[in-house]
Scaffold this motif. Structure first.
Motif, mmCIF file in Angstrom:
data_model
loop_
_atom_site.group_PDB
_atom_site.id
_atom_site.type_symbol
_atom_site.label_atom_id
_atom_site.label_comp_id
_atom_site.label_asym_id
_atom_site.label_seq_id
_atom_site.Cartn_x
_atom_site.Cartn_y
_atom_site.Cartn_z
ATOM 1 N N ASP A 153 0.831 -1.209 0.000
ATOM 2 C CA ASP A 153 0.000 0.000 0.000
ATOM 3 C C ASP A 153 0.864 1.257 0.000
ATOM 4 O O ASP A 153 0.611 2.202 -0.745
ATOM 5 C CB ASP A 153 -0.903 0.026 1.236
ATOM 6 C CG ASP A 153 -2.075 -0.934 1.090
ATOM 7 O OD1 ASP A 153 -2.310 -1.402 -0.043
ATOM 8 O OD2 ASP A 153 -2.748 -1.217 2.094
ATOM 9 N N ILE A 185 -0.603 10.338 4.910
ATOM 10 C CA ILE A 185 -2.055 10.398 5.134
ATOM 11 C C ILE A 185 -2.812 9.273 4.417
ATOM 12 O O ILE A 185 -3.505 8.494 5.069
ATOM 13 C CB ILE A 185 -2.615 11.788 4.767
ATOM 14 C CG1 ILE A 185 -2.110 12.817 5.788
ATOM 15 C CG2 ILE A 185 -4.138 11.786 4.745
ATOM 16 C CD1 ILE A 185 -2.475 14.236 5.461
ATOM 17 N N PRO A 186 -2.662 9.137 3.078
ATOM 18 C CA PRO A 186 -3.397 8.027 2.445
ATOM 19 C C PRO A 186 -2.958 6.673 2.989
ATOM 20 O O PRO A 186 -3.796 5.778 3.151
ATOM 21 C CB PRO A 186 -3.027 8.150 0.966
ATOM 22 C CG PRO A 186 -2.479 9.502 0.780
ATOM 23 C CD PRO A 186 -1.909 9.919 2.087
ATOM 24 N N ILE A 198 -4.751 6.057 6.232
ATOM 25 C CA ILE A 198 -6.195 5.848 6.018
ATOM 26 C C ILE A 198 -6.452 4.483 5.376
ATOM 27 O O ILE A 198 -7.329 3.739 5.820
ATOM 28 C CB ILE A 198 -6.783 6.982 5.159
ATOM 29 C CG1 ILE A 198 -6.739 8.284 5.966
ATOM 30 C CG2 ILE A 198 -8.218 6.668 4.752
ATOM 31 C CD1 ILE A 198 -7.223 9.495 5.245
ATOM 32 N N VAL A 199 -5.659 4.135 4.366
ATOM 33 C CA VAL A 199 -5.847 2.839 3.717
ATOM 34 C C VAL A 199 -5.631 1.710 4.727
ATOM 35 O O VAL A 199 -6.410 0.752 4.785
ATOM 36 C CB VAL A 199 -4.890 2.687 2.515
ATOM 37 C CG1 VAL A 199 -4.909 1.260 1.990
ATOM 38 C CG2 VAL A 199 -5.285 3.641 1.398
ATOM 39 N N LEU A 226 -8.653 1.513 6.961
ATOM 40 C CA LEU A 226 -9.793 0.902 6.272
ATOM 41 C C LEU A 226 -9.615 -0.615 6.192
ATOM 42 O O LEU A 226 -10.544 -1.385 6.420
ATOM 43 C CB LEU A 226 -9.944 1.480 4.861
ATOM 44 C CG LEU A 226 -10.351 2.952 4.790
ATOM 45 C CD1 LEU A 226 -10.390 3.435 3.351
ATOM 46 C CD2 LEU A 226 -11.711 3.152 5.463
ATOM 47 N N ARG A 227 -8.390 -1.034 5.904
ATOM 48 C CA ARG A 227 -8.118 -2.470 5.834
ATOM 49 C C ARG A 227 -8.342 -3.129 7.190
ATOM 50 O O ARG A 227 -8.907 -4.224 7.276
ATOM 51 C CB ARG A 227 -6.667 -2.717 5.420
ATOM 52 C CG ARG A 227 -6.438 -2.635 3.944
ATOM 53 C CD ARG A 227 -5.100 -3.277 3.618
ATOM 54 N NE ARG A 227 -4.679 -2.956 2.279
ATOM 55 C CZ ARG A 227 -5.135 -3.557 1.191
ATOM 56 N NH1 ARG A 227 -6.044 -4.505 1.305
ATOM 57 N NH2 ARG A 227 -4.698 -3.216 0.011
#
Ligand SMILES: Nc1ncnc2c1ncn2[C@@H]1O[C@H](COP(=O)(O)OP(=O)(O)O)[C@@H](O)[C@H]1O
Ligand SMILES: [Mg+2]
Lengths: 248, 281
Positions: A162, A194-195, A198-199, A202-203
């Motif tokens: 990721d 940041i992404p 967040i990813v 979410l996972r």
């Protein structure tokens, strides 16, 4: 920031081989690491540290995972360099020690951590994750404690992938790390961090839901890995070597 | 050889690539030329190396062998952030790029990296937001949007700096029919502007609607065919070699019509023509 993903992830995981080390009981290997840790943090004698390091290298060699472990260490080199610098500076300026003392202490701490990190593949590179989990459960560590460790471990390659994807998207939009200005580098890390966070979150949420849906619950451990004479032998050898630092 | 008014934007010569010394070759001797003002579809089964190929277009990956040139620049010697001014890639999953709290800031990201003055940024962002029909989302958080909306935001965030090449990696996955039609119009409009659009997909139905200028068929790291979409869509052998199914309209028209329509609209007009001819006594 180049993620040499394939080499890092292969070095971080179980590699199926037919070696003595692979056949050992996971608990033996866990014990070895604990002993090595105990030795490391109870001596500051360079010779004793060198003996411990040699033991670790020989064990890794026995498990045919020496090369991959060293590759992993080279990847971690910047981290250890940072650790050394922070350590030396804080002993110098915060604890007010003379530079030579500060550098000696920083060297000692870094060396210990390098050897400790290097000793971890003795367990994880040569043991199936499920076997590690089973052993931890046998130690009466509850599943609620074991499961998060196992999941976090399984998550590492996913997270690295990721992170690489995020990094690629952002430099494709013009983000650059080709600067010597540390403030700018940190600023540019934000749109990657940041992404990635967040990813990952979410996972993790997805995973938690899946686990709950499947009704994850504590089960009795059925088969226990057997203890062979290799376990006894190699454990004895490690204990013997480990006692050297405590003598004299 | 080709239309001389069109500029050669990307040139790939005998490109070989593998991810590491131990792993197998993912790209095996790719040759390709991309020109301004054309839509090129790269088609092939999962894992055949499409994404790996397009990551060479802005230098994210460098060739192990062979050369990739972007506007004459060898990608080996130019950084990705420099090449990104000319080649914009929209990746498959939009959430990997969202790093701002509003859609507006997200779309402005690339412009701010280029240190443009804020009034210029505002103008450019607003114009691209309206082009993509997402002005009303400007103040929303990108993570709260639907996939279709997220995809539009990620396309906007690349289109905003008007790259000469726009690469879309599987842009239709997970989109409903309406969103696909919208995307189709965005792609056509950009082509009119002279942008070169590279579309990576295995959505054959979408390609029949879009009618790209050329189709590049890939299989196992090699280009096995480059040319007219009609040739591809009407060649079941070629399609099955790439593990693709013939789209509906060509499948229906084969043996029924002498013409080779791609879209439903084309099919209907050809069908009417045929009926008129055979219908009159
Ligand atoms: N970062 C990577 N490291 C190692 N192998 C990869 C990586 N990315 C893709 N691959 C491999 O390269 C091949 C082509 O992948 P990809 O270019 O993503 O295919 P496509 O986009 O056509 O589905 C696959 O076999 C895939 O496993
Ligand atoms: Mg792909």
């Amino acid at each position: 920031m180049v993620l040499r993903r394939s080499s890092v992830t292969t070095a971080l995981f179980y590699r199926p081989r037919e070696t003595v080390l692979h056949k050992l009981n996971p608990l033996t290997k866990l014990a070895m690491i604990l002993i090595i840790t105990a030795v490391l943090f109870n001596t500051d004698n360079p010779i004793k540290l060198a003996i411990t390091l040699t033991t670790v290298l020989i064990l890794l060699h026995l498990g045919k995972v020496l090369r991959s472990s060293l590759v992993l260490m080279t990847t971690l080199l910047p981290m250890f360099a940072l650790l050394f610098t922070v350590c030396a500076l804080s002993w110098m300026y915060v604890a007010d020690k003379p530079p030579t003392t500060a550098i000696t202490i920083a060297t000692l701490i870094t060396t210990r951590l390098v050897i400790l990190t290097l000793s971890l593949p003795i367990l994880y590179s040569t043991t199936r994750l499920s076997d590690i989990a089973r052993s931890l459960l046998l130690l009466k560590i509850p599943l609620s404690a074991v499961l998060p460790i196992i999941l976090a471990y399984r998550f590492i390659p996913v997270l690295l992938r990721d992170l690489a994807t995020v990094y690629e998207s952002q430099i494709s939009r013009g983000l650059s790390f080709r600067t010597k200005n540390p403030v700018k580098i940190i600023k540019n890390l934000v749109p990657v961090a940041i992404p990635a966070v967040i990813v990952a979150t979410l996972r993790a949420i997805d995973l938690a839901e899946v686990l709950a849906l499947r009704g994850v619950a504590l089960k009795k451990v059925r088969s226990r890995p057997s203890i062979t004479h290799y376990d006894v032998l190699l454990l004895a050898v490690v204990i013997a070597i480990a006692t050297i630092p405590f003598t004299t | 050889m080709r239309n001389s008014s069109k500029e050669l934007v990307i040139e790939v010569r005998d490109l070989w690539f593998r991810y590491s010394r131990e792993s197998p070759w993912v790209l095996r001797g790719i040759d390709l030329e991309l020109y301004s003002g054309e839509i090129v579809a790269i088609v092939g089964r999962n894992g055949c190396g499409k994404t790996t190929l397009i990551k060479h277009f802005n230098g994210l990956l460098k060739p192990c062998r062979g050369i990739v040139k972007v506007l004459g620049m060898d990608t080996r010697y130019v950084s990705t952030s420099e090449l990104s001014k000319y080649v914009g890639i929209v990746f498959q999953n939009p959430i990997y790029q969202f790093s701002c709290s509003t859609v507006f800031d997200e779309v402005a990201f690339a412009l701010r990296l280029r240190n443009l003055p804020s009034d210029v940024v505002e103008k450019l962002v607003n114009s691209v937001l309206s082009e993509l029909g997402i002005v009303h989302l400007a103040n929303r958080c990108p993570y709260d949007l639907s996939l279709g909306e997220q995809r539009r935001v990620s396309i906007a965030s690349v289109l905003v700096y008007r790259p000469k090449v726009l690469v879309l990696d599987e842009p239709t996955t997970g989109l409903d029919y309406r969103s696909k039609l919208f995307l189709l119009n965005v792609i056509r409009r950009e082509r009119e502007r002279g942008c070169c659009i590279v579309l990576v997909t295995h959505d054959m139905e979408f390609l029949c609607e879009l009618k790209p200028d050329r189709v590049v068929l890939m299989d196992d790291g090699k280009v096995i065919y480059v040319g007219d979409p009609r040739e591809v869509m009407y060649s079941p052998e070629l399609l099955s070699r790439c593990n693709l199914v013939q789209p509906q309209v060509p499948a229906l028209s084969r043996g029924l019509l002498s013409a080779r329509p791609l879209s439903a609209k084309e099919f209907l007009s050809e069908f009417m023509k045929m009926r008129d001819v055979s219908g009159t006594p």
